[in-house]
Scaffold this active site. Structure first.
Site, PDB file in Angstrom:
ATOM      1  N   HIS A  38      48.909  43.105  31.881  1.00 55.35           N
ATOM      2  CA  HIS A  38      49.175  42.120  30.839  1.00 55.35           C
ATOM      3  C   HIS A  38      47.931  41.931  29.965  1.00 55.35           C
ATOM      4  CE1 HIS A  38      52.860  39.895  32.717  1.00 55.35           C
ATOM      5  NE2 HIS A  38      52.929  41.202  32.873  1.00 55.35           N
TER       6      HIS A  38
ATOM      7  N   TYR B  40      53.292  29.476  30.474  1.00 52.17           N
ATOM      8  CA  TYR B  40      52.929  28.180  31.055  1.00 52.17           C
ATOM      9  C   TYR B  40      53.451  27.115  30.103  1.00 52.17           C
ATOM     10  CZ  TYR B  40      49.572  30.487  34.194  1.00 52.17           C
ATOM     11  OH  TYR B  40      48.980  31.274  35.159  1.00 52.17           O
TER      12      TYR B  40
ATOM     13  N   LYS C 167      44.108  31.930  40.762  1.00 55.45           N
ATOM     14  CA  LYS C 167      42.778  32.311  41.228  1.00 55.45           C
ATOM     15  C   LYS C 167      42.622  32.453  42.738  1.00 55.45           C
ATOM     16  CE  LYS C 167      41.094  32.625  37.221  1.00 55.45           C
ATOM     17  NZ  LYS C 167      40.923  33.992  36.731  1.00 55.45           N
TER      18      LYS C 167
END
Length: 391
Positions: A72, A201, A296
């Site tokens: 991406h 998001y 993360k």
């Protein structure tokens, strides 16, 4: 039985550490309380930073990742239906993220360790650790009905938040920092092709939503919810209705399909310092947890074990303890940077209730508009999202 490095936990951190040590001729034993099937089927993170991808390739376990991973170059931030794309690669000198499920990473690493003759023991019971402040830590456990004792030069806890390794450190020697968020994520896996080529998001007045991906046939989606919600309160029809509402944007359609997995997860930030006590080293979720908003958790664990593998290699190669001595301090610099980014992404995209809710929403709108119009703001998000190479 004795090994140079005993590793508790056969998730991505533990298996990767064992693999990296093997490449340097260092012996290890990996101990895991769950079955191999369970570990490899857990639905977890799916976004790999550029540095994580590079390490997997360089260590010889990136073949399937390169073949099946979805690279991406951007990510989308949405506020009340208004969508804005952050061009990750353009803002970071060509760096990217790759969608490749954590369970696929674990499969690749486990199969490689087994092919290389590595000792990875599953379904280990009654595991305890002892003498962690000596030069010969001990792991006691039961495997296949037999009580075993494993001594080692170094012990590494890759055993997650609830594992025994961090619990073995005296409380007075550990500082814990924690934030528990007032919401959770309802995550689903659906057998429907993704409705987006890059993640979305979305901040909506009903709450946060995320459209992620797993494969050309599987979509991974999330909704902000009460962390105490019983899953029975979320029938498939309600889930899709909320996803349609929260992710809706002009000219875009969310495709629906059968939901094959769903669960509710609480969100928290957690750091335990230091990440070393005697000959025990903590890595991954055993030492720190971040909200999944910044993608993360897996990447931070990989960073930990990459650093630890170098330190252990230096010790056996030259006798130097510098890397071991600075391991905790070096890791924690990145941990706290990632904690801040994950908190920032969470605070910008989720609905907060209470007397300040209207004020918070206006701040979120301001932040979205700043990202929309400021290349510097967009670059800050992009370089943290793909992973800071300098920390």
């Amino acid at each position: 039985m004795h090994t140079q490095v005993a590793i508790v936990g056969a998730g991505p951190a533990g298996t990767l550490l064992s693999h990296l040590l093997h490449l340097q001729g260092i012996d290890s034993v990996v101990l895991e309380r769950r079955s191999q099937e369970h570990v490899q089927q857990r639905v977890r993170a799916g976004i790999l930073e550029q540095g994580t991808v590079d390490l997997l390739r360089e260590s010889g376990v990136g073949e399937r990742l390169d073949r099946e991973g979805d690279v991406h170059h951007g990510v989308n931030i949405q506020f009340d239906g208004e969508r804005h794309r952050i061009p990750l690669s353009d803002l970071t000198g060509g760096r990217t993220v790759t969608v490749y499920s954590q369970r696929e990473v674990v499969k690749d690493l486990t199969e490689r360790r087994q092919r290389d003759g590595g000792e990875v023991l599953f379904e280990v019971d009654d595991l305890t650790v002892d003498k962690i402040d000596t030069e010969r830590p001990v792991v006691h456990y039961t495997h296949e009905g037999r009580t075993q004792e494993l001594t080692c030069d170094f012990l590494v806890g890759c055993d997650g938040f609830h594992g025994p390794c961090r619990q073995a450190i005296p409380a007075e020697s550990l500082s814990v920092y924690e934030r528990v968020y007032p919401f959770g994520w309802l995550g689903i896996l659906a057998t429907v092709p993704p409705s987006t080529e890059e993640l979305i998001y979305s901040n909506h007045e009903n709450g946060f939503a995320l459209h992620s991906l797993r494969s050309p046939e599987l979509s991974r989606l999330y909704l902000q919810c009460d962390p105490n919600d019983p899953i029975e309160q979320w029938p498939d029809e309600r889930i899709w209705a909320e996803l349609q509402t929260r992710l809706g944007s002009p000219g875009w359609t969310l495709q629906e399909g059968p939901i094959i997995d769903k669960s509710v997860t609480a969100l928290r930030s957690f750091v335990a310092e230091p990440m070393r006590y005697g000959r025990l080293f903590l890595a991954g979720d055993a030492a720190h947890i971040v909200p999944p908003t910044g993608a993360k958790g897996l990447n931070l664990a990989v960073s930990d074990v990459e650093r630890l593998a170098r330190a252990v290699t230096d010790f056996y190669g030259t006798g130097s303890t510098t890397g071991l001595d600075t391991y905790s301090e070096d890791c924690l610099r990145r941990v706290w940077r990632v904690q801040h980014f994950s908190w920032w992404m969470t605070s910008m995209t989720h609905r907060f209730e209470g007397p300040d809710a209207a004020f918070d929403r206006r701040l979120q709108r301001s932040q979205f508009e700043y990202l929309l119009h400021s290349p510097s703001a967009a670059t800050t998000l992009a370089e943290n999202y793909v992973g800071l190479a300098s920390i």
